[in-house]
Motif scaffolding. Structure first.
Motif, PDB file in Angstrom:
ATOM      1  N   GLU A  34       0.842  -1.186   0.000  1.00  0.00           N
ATOM      2  CA  GLU A  34       0.000   0.000   0.000  1.00  0.00           C
ATOM      3  C   GLU A  34       0.878   1.238   0.000  1.00  0.00           C
ATOM      4  O   GLU A  34       1.950   1.259   0.602  1.00  0.00           O
ATOM      5  CB  GLU A  34      -0.914   0.002   1.226  1.00  0.00           C
ATOM      6  N   PRO A  35       0.440   2.310  -0.669  1.00  0.00           N
ATOM      7  CA  PRO A  35       1.257   3.520  -0.755  1.00  0.00           C
ATOM      8  C   PRO A  35       1.525   4.196   0.585  1.00  0.00           C
ATOM      9  O   PRO A  35       2.646   4.389   0.982  1.00  0.00           O
ATOM     10  CB  PRO A  35       0.445   4.417  -1.687  1.00  0.00           C
ATOM     11  N   LEU A  36       0.506   4.574   1.324  1.00  0.00           N
ATOM     12  CA  LEU A  36       0.646   5.223   2.627  1.00  0.00           C
ATOM     13  C   LEU A  36      -0.556   4.848   3.479  1.00  0.00           C
ATOM     14  O   LEU A  36      -1.692   4.969   3.037  1.00  0.00           O
ATOM     15  CB  LEU A  36       0.700   6.752   2.490  1.00  0.00           C
ATOM     16  N   VAL A  37      -0.305   4.414   4.700  1.00  0.00           N
ATOM     17  CA  VAL A  37      -1.399   4.002   5.570  1.00  0.00           C
ATOM     18  C   VAL A  37      -1.140   4.470   6.991  1.00  0.00           C
ATOM     19  O   VAL A  37      -0.023   4.803   7.363  1.00  0.00           O
ATOM     20  CB  VAL A  37      -1.592   2.463   5.564  1.00  0.00           C
ATOM     21  N   CYS A  38      -2.206   4.493   7.797  1.00  0.00           N
ATOM     22  CA  CYS A  38      -2.094   4.777   9.224  1.00  0.00           C
ATOM     23  C   CYS A  38      -2.260   3.527  10.069  1.00  0.00           C
ATOM     24  O   CYS A  38      -1.938   3.528  11.244  1.00  0.00           O
ATOM     25  CB  CYS A  38      -3.150   5.800   9.643  1.00  0.00           C
ATOM     26  N   GLY A  39      -2.803   2.447   9.488  1.00  0.00           N
ATOM     27  CA  GLY A  39      -3.049   1.242  10.251  1.00  0.00           C
ATOM     28  C   GLY A  39      -4.381   1.284  10.978  1.00  0.00           C
ATOM     29  O   GLY A  39      -5.204   2.184  10.769  1.00  0.00           O
ATOM     30  N   ASN A  40      -4.600   0.320  11.862  1.00  0.00           N
ATOM     31  CA  ASN A  40      -5.873   0.211  12.568  1.00  0.00           C
ATOM     32  C   ASN A  40      -5.674  -0.046  14.054  1.00  0.00           C
ATOM     33  O   ASN A  40      -6.432  -0.782  14.688  1.00  0.00           O
ATOM     34  CB  ASN A  40      -6.739  -0.878  11.945  1.00  0.00           C
ATOM     35  N   ASP A  41      -4.675   0.586  14.636  1.00  0.00           N
ATOM     36  CA  ASP A  41      -4.387   0.497  16.064  1.00  0.00           C
ATOM     37  C   ASP A  41      -5.307   1.459  16.806  1.00  0.00           C
ATOM     38  O   ASP A  41      -5.296   2.670  16.556  1.00  0.00           O
ATOM     39  CB  ASP A  41      -2.919   0.855  16.314  1.00  0.00           C
ATOM     40  N   VAL A  47      -7.031   6.390  12.051  1.00  0.00           N
ATOM     41  CA  VAL A  47      -6.820   5.051  11.494  1.00  0.00           C
ATOM     42  C   VAL A  47      -7.424   4.980  10.101  1.00  0.00           C
ATOM     43  O   VAL A  47      -8.101   5.906   9.642  1.00  0.00           O
ATOM     44  CB  VAL A  47      -7.426   3.953  12.402  1.00  0.00           C
ATOM     45  N   ASP A  48      -7.178   3.855   9.424  1.00  0.00           N
ATOM     46  CA  ASP A  48      -7.705   3.640   8.082  1.00  0.00           C
ATOM     47  C   ASP A  48      -9.129   3.105   8.146  1.00  0.00           C
ATOM     48  O   ASP A  48      -9.475   2.342   9.048  1.00  0.00           O
ATOM     49  CB  ASP A  48      -6.858   2.613   7.324  1.00  0.00           C
ATOM     50  N   MET A  49      -9.952   3.475   7.167  1.00  0.00           N
ATOM     51  CA  MET A  49     -11.191   2.741   6.941  1.00  0.00           C
ATOM     52  C   MET A  49     -10.853   1.521   6.098  1.00  0.00           C
ATOM     53  O   MET A  49     -10.173   1.635   5.071  1.00  0.00           O
ATOM     54  CB  MET A  49     -12.215   3.591   6.195  1.00  0.00           C
ATOM     55  N   ARG A  50     -11.323   0.351   6.524  1.00  0.00           N
ATOM     56  CA  ARG A  50     -11.124  -0.872   5.756  1.00  0.00           C
ATOM     57  C   ARG A  50     -12.448  -1.626   5.694  1.00  0.00           C
ATOM     58  O   ARG A  50     -12.925  -2.149   6.696  1.00  0.00           O
ATOM     59  CB  ARG A  50     -10.017  -1.726   6.365  1.00  0.00           C
ATOM     60  N   LEU A  51     -13.028  -1.635   4.499  1.00  0.00           N
ATOM     61  CA  LEU A  51     -14.306  -2.290   4.254  1.00  0.00           C
ATOM     62  C   LEU A  51     -14.046  -3.618   3.551  1.00  0.00           C
ATOM     63  O   LEU A  51     -13.578  -3.646   2.411  1.00  0.00           O
ATOM     64  CB  LEU A  51     -15.193  -1.387   3.384  1.00  0.00           C
ATOM     65  N   ASP A  52     -14.310  -4.729   4.253  1.00  0.00           N
ATOM     66  CA  ASP A  52     -14.137  -6.065   3.690  1.00  0.00           C
ATOM     67  C   ASP A  52     -15.466  -6.557   3.137  1.00  0.00           C
ATOM     68  O   ASP A  52     -16.440  -6.711   3.891  1.00  0.00           O
ATOM     69  CB  ASP A  52     -13.620  -7.026   4.757  1.00  0.00           C
TER      70      ASP A  52
END
Length: 297
Positions: A34-41, A47-52
């Protein structure tokens, strides 16, 4: 730093990414997913939104849009406001994750998800939901860590009801020409805003599943995302080696890497015939110099 004037209307120097987000800056040949992320801590302020998504087989060929919405206030003062958007053109996979890096703060968030089932590339409200929807649409509650998992069902809602306020009044406009050399390759366009306290937030991620085999102009426009006079960075990634993984351009000219670049921009005011916002003009025959979009802007 003045550069790329032929590709954007305004070019600015951008603020640096600080400790608020994780910039991956390791060696030239290390693959980065991934180019740039904040993670999900949960201990992080952003943090990142991550829709599965799973079992989305009915929408493989559909334009699919996920609007991240922040809930502000409560009771009569409750307001829904769009903070970021992901556009997949088309969805492409039945089981996948849609990320919006560095977009989720403390508080409640929802995802307004719509699949353009009738293929008109427009949002069609569904006042008779859950029946008779021309476009399939759902409203999902995000967890505190920015994640949500969703399996396709028929519990449709009318997203026109309680529609969120816009993030900004101005559009993102992009025009790509002479792109046949990249035909069949995936392209991502990330629009992200640097923050005064350091770090950044994603405003838009647009994913084109396969660049068409033509030199005709490819034009895309997303409304109501850009704020007047705000500074932005536009990051463009083309998966030129076709492996589905971000391989940063090589500073020493090694073959087999992806094409990537960044363009600095600002939210321009509208004029008599110009809608303003952020505009990107990209010529595939003379593209901007390559840059690693995973590095700090």
């Amino acid at each position: 730093m003045m550069r790329l004037l032929r590709f954007v209307t305004i070019v600015l120097a951008m603020a640096s990414v600080g400790p608020g987000c994780t910039a991956i800056t390791s060696g030239d040949f290390e693959e980065r997913a991934e180019p740039l992320v904040c993670g999900n801590d949960l201990g992080s302020s952003r943090v990142d939104m991550r829709l599965d998504l799973t079992d989305m087989n009915a929408h493989l060929d559909n334009l699919t849009v996920a609007n991240l919405v922040r809930i502000e206030g409560s009771g009569a003062a409750r307001v829904r406001r769009t903070v970021a958007r992901a556009v997949l053109d088309p969805l492409g996979e039945a089981n996948l994750q849609i990320p919006l890096p560095c977009t989720v703060l403390d508080g409640n968030h929802e995802v307004d998800l719509v699949a353009d089932l009738n293929g008109n590339r427009m949002y069609d409200p569904c006042p008779r939901a859950p029946e008779g929807c021309e476009d399939h649409q759902w409203r999902l509650m995000l967890q505190a860590d920015g994640t949500v998992s969703y399996q396709h069902d028929v519990d449709f809602v009318d997203l026109a009801q309680g529609a969120p306020l816009p993030r900004g009044a101005l559009p993102v406009r992009a025009a790509f020409g002479n792109m046949s050399q990249f035909a069949g390759r995936r392209m991502e366009v990330h629009v992200r805003r640097p923050l005064e306290e350091g770090g950044f937030e994603t405003v838009l991620v647009y994913v084109l599943g396969a660049i068409p085999d033509t030199n005709d102009m490819l034009v895309r426009r997303e409304e109501n995302l850009i704020e007047l006079r705000e500074r932005y960075e536009v990051a463009i990634w083309i998966d030129t080696n076709g492996n589905g993984t971000y391989d940063p351009p090589s500073s020493i000219g090694a073959e087999g890497r992806d094409y990537a670049t960044t363009i600095d921009a600002v939210g321009e005011p509208p004029g008599a015939v110009d809608p303003g916002g952020v505009q990107v003009l990209f010529d595939g025959q003379s593209p901007p110099p390559q840059e690693d979009i995973a590095l700090e802007p």
